[in-house]
Structures are given as structure tokens and as C-alpha cells.
Design an enzyme around this catalytic site. Structure first.
Site, short mmCIF file in Angstrom:
data_model
loop_
_atom_site.label_atom_id
_atom_site.label_comp_id
_atom_site.label_asym_id
_atom_site.label_seq_id
_atom_site.Cartn_x
_atom_site.Cartn_y
_atom_site.Cartn_z
N GLU A 1 0.78 -1.22 0.01
CA GLU A 1 -0.11 -0.03 0.00
C GLU A 1 0.87 1.31 0.12
OE1 GLU A 1 -4.05 2.08 1.57
OE2 GLU A 1 -3.57 -0.04 2.35
N GLY B 1 -5.81 6.50 -14.71
CA GLY B 1 -7.04 7.32 -14.97
C GLY B 1 -7.11 8.54 -14.31
#
Length: 142
Positions: A64, A111
């Protein structure tokens, strides 16, 4: 061609990690490529489970960390931030105390509203230890 909108600098990454879980677990950023970010983490008393092998949660924290830091360096505007939306991890093989593991984050999708990163974690012999994927949500910075 580089994917970075804001070039990650190892010294700055280390400074930003001070007084965080990243520093407390001994994670060190080691390399920045045109399309990846790499770090290493010791397998020691901070990162093992009671059987003396790498804790799966420590692997997920490394994954993470790499995915989040990498994602935030790919944002097109300063008023945005990337935050974890979902993470998964497949733990492939154990790593005993006394070694290091090495995580490498590479983008699967960058994105406008989401990013997906693959983080592969390997051992000292470059064998896969954990395969993780994180989805990041791109949200306004608060």
C-alpha cells in the site's frame, strides 16, 4: 517515457516517511524508474508474525505504501490526492527473519478518477513472495 507528473526523489520520499509506520517498519525507498517505484523492508522483529516469518500484514503495508506514493506522483493537479480504495494480496511463500523483501510498484491503469497498481514483493533470491494489487481513488485534496 516517464509516467511521473511529479518526479519522485528518494531523499524526499524518505523525509516524508519520517515518524510514520513506513519508517517504524524500516521501509527504505531504493529506486525510481521511468515507470516503477521500488523499496525494501527488513524481515525482523518489527515485521514477523509469531512463527518467525514475514507477517502478511507487513507485506500489505509495504504494497500500500508503494502504490499510494507512486499514485500520488502521477496526479495531474496539486489539488488532488490518491487514496486507497481496495487492496488485495496473495502470499506466495514465507520469508524467515534475517532477510529483506523488495517491493516494486508498476502502474496497470492511470486514469482521471482511479488508478490501479501492481506491487510484486520478492525475497533476497528474487523469488516472488507476495503479489498485490491496489486500486486508488483520485479525490480532491482537503
Amino acid at each position: 517515457m516517464s509516467i511521473w507528473k511529479k518526479q519522485p526523489i528518494l531523499e524526499s520520499l524518505a523525509r516524508n516517511a519520517e515518524n510514520t509506520a513506513v519508517a517504524r517498519l524500516g521501509i527504505e525507498y531504493t529506486e525510481v524508474g521511468d515507470d516503477y517505484l521500488r523499496a525494501r523492508m527488513p524481515v525482523d522483529e518489527r515485521t514477523v508474525q509469531p512463527f518467525g516469518i514475514l507477517h502478511g500484514g507487513a507485506s500489505v503495508l509495504l504494497a500500500e505504501t508503494l502504490g499510494s506514493v507512486a499514485a500520488n506522483h502521477c496526479l495531474i493537479r496539486d489539488n488532488l490526492m490518491a487514496v486507497g480504495l481496495d487492496i488485495n494480496a496473495n502470499h506466495i511463500r514465507p520469508v524467515p527473519a534475517g532477510q529483506h523483501v523488495y517491493g516494486t510498484a508498476t502502474a496497470v491503469h492511470i486514469g482521471a478518477t482511479t488508478q490501479v497498481w501492481q506491487i510484486n514483493i520478492t525475497n533476497d533470491k528474487d523469488k516472488l513472495v507476495c503479489a498485490s494489487r491496489i486500486t486508488m481513488a483520485i479525490v480532491p485534496r482537503r
